[in-house]
Design a protein around this motif. Sequence first.
Motif, PDB file in Angstrom:
ATOM      1  N   TRP A  16       0.830  -1.201   0.000  1.00 28.24           N
ATOM      2  CA  TRP A  16       0.000   0.000   0.000  1.00 28.24           C
ATOM      3  C   TRP A  16       0.867   1.254   0.000  1.00 28.24           C
ATOM      4  O   TRP A  16       0.634   2.183  -0.758  1.00 28.24           O
ATOM      5  CB  TRP A  16      -0.932  -0.017   1.219  1.00 28.24           C
ATOM      6  N   TYR A  17       1.875   1.274   0.867  1.00 24.81           N
ATOM      7  CA  TYR A  17       2.745   2.449   0.965  1.00 24.81           C
ATOM      8  C   TYR A  17       3.461   2.695  -0.357  1.00 24.81           C
ATOM      9  O   TYR A  17       3.533   3.832  -0.827  1.00 24.81           O
ATOM     10  CB  TYR A  17       3.764   2.275   2.098  1.00 24.81           C
ATOM     11  N   LEU A  19       2.479   1.964  -3.338  1.00 23.36           N
ATOM     12  CA  LEU A  19       1.535   2.402  -4.362  1.00 23.36           C
ATOM     13  C   LEU A  19       0.941   3.787  -4.094  1.00 23.36           C
ATOM     14  O   LEU A  19       0.674   4.541  -5.021  1.00 23.36           O
ATOM     15  CB  LEU A  19       0.389   1.394  -4.485  1.00 23.36           C
ATOM     16  N   TYR A  20       0.697   4.124  -2.825  1.00 30.58           N
ATOM     17  CA  TYR A  20      -0.125   5.290  -2.534  1.00 30.58           C
ATOM     18  C   TYR A  20       0.490   6.348  -1.624  1.00 30.58           C
ATOM     19  O   TYR A  20      -0.165   7.344  -1.335  1.00 30.58           O
ATOM     20  CB  TYR A  20      -1.449   4.845  -1.894  1.00 30.58           C
ATOM     21  N   HIS A  21       1.704   6.200  -1.156  1.00 28.99           N
ATOM     22  CA  HIS A  21       2.237   7.133  -0.160  1.00 28.99           C
ATOM     23  C   HIS A  21       2.339   8.565  -0.654  1.00 28.99           C
ATOM     24  O   HIS A  21       2.290   9.487   0.133  1.00 28.99           O
ATOM     25  CB  HIS A  21       3.589   6.661   0.382  1.00 28.99           C
ATOM     26  N   ASP A  23       0.206   9.926  -3.061  1.00 27.94           N
ATOM     27  CA  ASP A  23      -0.993  10.136  -3.871  1.00 27.94           C
ATOM     28  C   ASP A  23      -1.360  11.623  -3.878  1.00 27.94           C
ATOM     29  O   ASP A  23      -1.898  12.148  -2.912  1.00 27.94           O
ATOM     30  CB  ASP A  23      -2.146   9.296  -3.323  1.00 27.94           C
ATOM     31  N   ARG A  27      -6.206  11.659  -0.502  1.00 30.13           N
ATOM     32  CA  ARG A  27      -5.671  10.970   0.656  1.00 30.13           C
ATOM     33  C   ARG A  27      -6.086   9.515   0.519  1.00 30.13           C
ATOM     34  O   ARG A  27      -7.190   9.214   0.084  1.00 30.13           O
ATOM     35  CB  ARG A  27      -6.255  11.603   1.911  1.00 30.13           C
ATOM     36  N   CYS A  28      -5.206   8.625   0.882  1.00 28.42           N
ATOM     37  CA  CYS A  28      -5.501   7.202   0.752  1.00 28.42           C
ATOM     38  C   CYS A  28      -5.339   6.520   2.097  1.00 28.42           C
ATOM     39  O   CYS A  28      -4.324   6.689   2.763  1.00 28.42           O
ATOM     40  CB  CYS A  28      -4.583   6.569  -0.283  1.00 28.42           C
ATOM     41  N   ALA A  35      -7.312  -0.403  -0.516  1.00 25.44           N
ATOM     42  CA  ALA A  35      -6.983   1.023  -0.594  1.00 25.44           C
ATOM     43  C   ALA A  35      -8.266   1.814  -0.810  1.00 25.44           C
ATOM     44  O   ALA A  35      -9.057   1.510  -1.710  1.00 25.44           O
ATOM     45  CB  ALA A  35      -6.007   1.281  -1.732  1.00 25.44           C
ATOM     46  N   VAL A  37      -9.367   5.640  -1.508  1.00 31.06           N
ATOM     47  CA  VAL A  37      -8.885   6.974  -1.860  1.00 31.06           C
ATOM     48  C   VAL A  37     -10.014   7.967  -1.679  1.00 31.06           C
ATOM     49  O   VAL A  37     -11.139   7.743  -2.132  1.00 31.06           O
ATOM     50  CB  VAL A  37      -8.369   7.007  -3.313  1.00 31.06           C
TER      51      VAL A  37
END
Length: 195
Positions: A16-17, A19-21, A23, A27-28, A35, A37
């Motif tokens: 997750w981190y 892919l989305y840290h 973003d 906010r995710c 996940a 968003v």
Amino acid sequence: MSLAAAPVRPLTIEEWYELYHDDEGGRCELVRGRAIVTPPEDPEHARMIGDLSFLLHPAFASSWRTLWGVGLLLRGDPDATFRSPDVSVLSRDIDMRGWYVHPHQVALAVEITSWQSVETDWVHKRAEYAAAGIPNYLIVDVRFDDGPHLWLFDRLVADAGGGPTTYADTTGDGHSATLRLPGCDPITITAADLA
């Protein structure tokens, strides 16, 4: 012949981190490996986060840190859950270089509730924060025509049957909430403070 969709495998915290840290524009959060968003905050929501932080910081600065948008690891793998409260009051000894904090470091989690986040804030996050042992959860509900209403959950109740810890009924009347954090004098926040 029909095509069946392959089941989606839950993400680990590390996946997750990765892919989305960063973003941008939103906010995710991670909920049981999925996940979630959310769009960027509207200006009024952002103002209220700033106003609340401005009120809390001087009252708690001697013992606590008041921050917004901090990552909170509620549950590790499997079924990882990672939330980001609107405002958090955290232990002064947290490692500011890390990308998340643990529930035992959080004295207060605050969510600003709008029409889009009612179920998430009132049901899911309330249950998750209580189960994680966060001693104070403040909901600032902005859905009312007469201004925001404040609801404080500050009493954790262990389930006698071994189920998850929950919060007892709210403290206060919806128009004010008195926060009592260790090492600090109580502070009362009113709806008028945030209007």
